[in-house]
Design a protein around this motif. Structure first.
Motif, PDB file in Angstrom:
ATOM      1  N   UNK A 110      47.617  34.771  34.776  1.00  0.00           N
ATOM      2  CA  UNK A 110      46.246  35.278  34.736  1.00  0.00           C
ATOM      3  C   UNK A 110      45.522  34.510  33.651  1.00  0.00           C
ATOM      4  N   UNK A 111      44.382  33.955  33.991  1.00  0.00           N
ATOM      5  CA  UNK A 111      43.594  33.253  32.982  1.00  0.00           C
ATOM      6  C   UNK A 111      42.326  34.044  32.699  1.00  0.00           C
ATOM      7  N   UNK A 112      41.814  33.870  31.491  1.00  0.00           N
ATOM      8  CA  UNK A 112      40.601  34.563  31.068  1.00  0.00           C
ATOM      9  C   UNK A 112      39.769  33.587  30.265  1.00  0.00           C
TER      10      UNK A 112
ATOM     11  N   UNK B 119      45.592  31.819  28.894  1.00  0.00           N
ATOM     12  CA  UNK B 119      46.509  32.401  29.861  1.00  0.00           C
ATOM     13  C   UNK B 119      47.003  33.699  29.243  1.00  0.00           C
ATOM     14  N   UNK B 120      46.836  34.787  29.965  1.00  0.00           N
ATOM     15  CA  UNK B 120      47.236  36.091  29.439  1.00  0.00           C
ATOM     16  C   UNK B 120      48.724  36.311  29.658  1.00  0.00           C
ATOM     17  N   UNK B 121      49.403  36.645  28.585  1.00  0.00           N
ATOM     18  CA  UNK B 121      50.819  36.965  28.662  1.00  0.00           C
ATOM     19  C   UNK B 121      51.010  38.258  29.439  1.00  0.00           C
ATOM     20  N   UNK B 122      52.207  38.451  29.944  1.00  0.00           N
ATOM     21  CA  UNK B 122      52.535  39.725  30.572  1.00  0.00           C
ATOM     22  C   UNK B 122      52.375  40.817  29.529  1.00  0.00           C
TER      23      UNK B 122
ATOM     24  N   UNK C 266      32.166  42.235  26.443  1.00  0.00           N
ATOM     25  CA  UNK C 266      31.729  42.351  27.833  1.00  0.00           C
ATOM     26  C   UNK C 266      32.767  41.665  28.715  1.00  0.00           C
ATOM     27  N   UNK C 267      33.235  42.401  29.714  1.00  0.00           N
ATOM     28  CA  UNK C 267      34.150  41.859  30.720  1.00  0.00           C
ATOM     29  C   UNK C 267      33.333  41.583  31.974  1.00  0.00           C
ATOM     30  N   UNK C 268      33.314  40.332  32.378  1.00  0.00           N
ATOM     31  CA  UNK C 268      32.511  39.931  33.543  1.00  0.00           C
ATOM     32  C   UNK C 268      31.093  40.497  33.462  1.00  0.00           C
ATOM     33  N   UNK C 269      30.515  40.415  32.270  1.00  0.00           N
ATOM     34  CA  UNK C 269      29.133  40.773  31.966  1.00  0.00           C
ATOM     35  C   UNK C 269      28.848  42.271  32.001  1.00  0.00           C
ATOM     36  N   UNK C 270      29.888  43.098  31.956  1.00  0.00           N
ATOM     37  CA  UNK C 270      29.733  44.547  31.813  1.00  0.00           C
ATOM     38  C   UNK C 270      30.311  44.940  30.463  1.00  0.00           C
TER      39      UNK C 270
ATOM     40  N   UNK D 151      37.495  37.741  34.857  1.00  0.00           N
ATOM     41  CA  UNK D 151      37.551  36.287  34.663  1.00  0.00           C
ATOM     42  C   UNK D 151      36.953  35.858  33.332  1.00  0.00           C
ATOM     43  N   UNK D 152      36.134  36.748  32.721  1.00  0.00           N
ATOM     44  CA  UNK D 152      35.423  36.370  31.509  1.00  0.00           C
ATOM     45  C   UNK D 152      35.369  37.530  30.525  1.00  0.00           C
ATOM     46  N   UNK D 153      35.613  37.213  29.276  1.00  0.00           N
ATOM     47  CA  UNK D 153      35.458  38.165  28.178  1.00  0.00           C
ATOM     48  C   UNK D 153      34.526  37.540  27.160  1.00  0.00           C
ATOM     49  N   UNK D 154      33.415  38.206  26.893  1.00  0.00           N
ATOM     50  CA  UNK D 154      32.488  37.753  25.856  1.00  0.00           C
ATOM     51  C   UNK D 154      32.712  38.600  24.613  1.00  0.00           C
TER      52      UNK D 154
END
Length: 87
Positions: free
Chosen positions: A3-5, A25-28, A60-64, A76-79
Motif C-alpha cells: 500500500x502506498x500513500x 509504502x505502508x508497512x503491515x 486530511x485523507x484524500x482531501x477529507x 491515496x493521499x495524506x496531507x
C-alpha cells in the motif's frame, strides 16, 4: 500487496522537513493516521520534532479532514498541515 500513500506537507511542516511531500509504502499494521505518524517519526529527529505535538497539526485523507484515529484504509493521499486561520 504493497500500500502506498502520497504524503503532502504544508507551511512550517514542509519548511522544517525540507520536502513538499513523499510517497511512502505502508508497512503491515499501519491502520490509522497515528500509525503513519509513528512510522514517519522513526525516520529521524526532524520528523520526530515536527510530528511530536499533534495538537499543532491537522490532517486530511484524500482531501477529507481526519484525526489521528482516522483509518487510512485505501486512501491515496495524506496531507499534514498546521491549523488554518482566516481573516
Amino acid at each position: 500487496m504493497d500500500r502506498s500513500l502520497n504524503i503532502l506537507y504544508f507551511a512550517w511542516v514542509r519548511e522544517r522537513l525540507g520536502v513538499d511531500g513523499e510517497l511512502v509504502i505502508l508497512d503491515e499494521g499501519i491502520n490509522t493516521i497515528a500509525d503513519v505518524l509513528a512510522m514517519l517519526s522513526a525516520r529521524g529527529a526532524a520528523y520526530t520534532e515536527v510530528l511530536s505535538d499533534v495538537a499543532k497539526l491537522r490532517f486530511a485523507l484524500d482531501q477529507d479532514y481526519g484525526t489521528t484515529t482516522s483509518t487510512v484504509g485505501l486512501a491515496r493521499e495524506l496531507a499534514i498541515f498546521p491549523p488554518v486561520t482566516g481573516g
